[in-house]
Design a protein around this motif. Structure first.
Motif, PDB file in Angstrom:
ATOM      1  N   TRP A 116      -2.941   2.218  -3.848  1.00 25.48           N
ATOM      2  CA  TRP A 116      -2.582   3.600  -3.527  1.00 25.48           C
ATOM      3  C   TRP A 116      -3.609   4.150  -2.554  1.00 25.48           C
ATOM      4  O   TRP A 116      -4.795   4.172  -2.851  1.00 25.48           O
ATOM      5  CB  TRP A 116      -2.561   4.444  -4.793  1.00 25.48           C
ATOM      6  N   LEU A 121      -2.872   4.602 -11.002  1.00 21.98           N
ATOM      7  CA  LEU A 121      -3.332   5.343  -9.833  1.00 21.98           C
ATOM      8  C   LEU A 121      -4.841   5.222  -9.737  1.00 21.98           C
ATOM      9  O   LEU A 121      -5.522   5.066 -10.757  1.00 21.98           O
ATOM     10  CB  LEU A 121      -2.947   6.821  -9.965  1.00 21.98           C
ATOM     11  N   GLU A 165       0.870  -1.171   0.000  1.00 29.71           N
ATOM     12  CA  GLU A 165       0.000   0.000   0.000  1.00 29.71           C
ATOM     13  C   GLU A 165       0.908   1.222   0.000  1.00 29.71           C
ATOM     14  O   GLU A 165       1.806   1.332   0.828  1.00 29.71           O
ATOM     15  CB  GLU A 165      -0.837  -0.045   1.280  1.00 29.71           C
ATOM     16  N   ILE A 166       0.697   2.119  -0.963  1.00 29.22           N
ATOM     17  CA  ILE A 166       1.553   3.300  -1.095  1.00 29.22           C
ATOM     18  C   ILE A 166       0.726   4.551  -0.834  1.00 29.22           C
ATOM     19  O   ILE A 166      -0.322   4.744  -1.441  1.00 29.22           O
ATOM     20  CB  ILE A 166       2.190   3.377  -2.495  1.00 29.22           C
ATOM     21  N   ASP A 167       1.232   5.386   0.060  1.00 27.74           N
ATOM     22  CA  ASP A 167       0.603   6.669   0.351  1.00 27.74           C
ATOM     23  C   ASP A 167       1.452   7.762  -0.281  1.00 27.74           C
ATOM     24  O   ASP A 167       2.578   8.014   0.147  1.00 27.74           O
ATOM     25  CB  ASP A 167       0.486   6.884   1.855  1.00 27.74           C
ATOM     26  N   ALA A 168       0.932   8.387  -1.327  1.00 26.55           N
ATOM     27  CA  ALA A 168       1.659   9.428  -2.048  1.00 26.55           C
ATOM     28  C   ALA A 168       0.980  10.782  -1.898  1.00 26.55           C
ATOM     29  O   ALA A 168       1.183  11.676  -2.714  1.00 26.55           O
ATOM     30  CB  ALA A 168       1.770   9.052  -3.522  1.00 26.55           C
ATOM     31  N   SER A 226       6.002  -0.642 -10.628  1.00 26.23           N
ATOM     32  CA  SER A 226       4.644  -1.080 -10.959  1.00 26.23           C
ATOM     33  C   SER A 226       4.676  -2.238 -11.951  1.00 26.23           C
ATOM     34  O   SER A 226       3.942  -3.220 -11.804  1.00 26.23           O
ATOM     35  CB  SER A 226       3.834   0.081 -11.535  1.00 26.23           C
ATOM     36  N   VAL A 249      -2.971  10.022  -3.247  1.00 22.19           N
ATOM     37  CA  VAL A 249      -2.204  10.462  -4.409  1.00 22.19           C
ATOM     38  C   VAL A 249      -2.342  11.974  -4.509  1.00 22.19           C
ATOM     39  O   VAL A 249      -3.455  12.490  -4.616  1.00 22.19           O
ATOM     40  CB  VAL A 249      -2.708   9.801  -5.711  1.00 22.19           C
TER      41      VAL A 249
END
Length: 105
Positions: A76, A98, A43-46, A64, A79
């Motif tokens: 995500w 995204l 899980e990416i928090d951008a 990716s 973003v």
């Protein structure tokens, strides 16, 4: 009752730095390679990204692509508009995937 393995334990989101430009690309690459080698969903928090450039976006695109090839799910959680614009400008939407913006169909 089965014992939970470390793969069953939810990982904390990977939070990207606010400055996601060429200077941070090597460290970002190393972090993402480590995440990928773990073989777990990520899980990416951008949400905090305020600056980005082609180098960092290339690292995210390669990650990716490699995650997809390895069957590692990527989600995500946030973003920033800056990241979203950069991905779109470079035509990386299909590769980085995204999530859609809230309220946009």
């Amino acid at each position: 009752m089965a014992k939970k393995s470390s793969k069953d334990t939810p990982r904390a989101p990977l939070t990207l730095e606010a400055d996601l430009r060429i200077g941070s690309a090597p460290a970002l690459r190393e972090t993402l390679l480590a995440v990928l080698s773990a073989g777990q969903a990520v899980e990416i928090d951008a949400a905090a990204v305020v600056q980005t450039d082609t180098a960092a976006l290339q690292v995210l695109a390669a990650f990716s692509r490699d995650a997809r090839a390895a069957g590692v799910p990527v989600a995500w959680t946030g973003v920033s508009d800056t990241l979203r614009r950069g991905v779109s400008t470079l035509g990386l939407d299909a590769l980085i995937e995204l999530p859609a913006q809230a309220g946009v169909n």
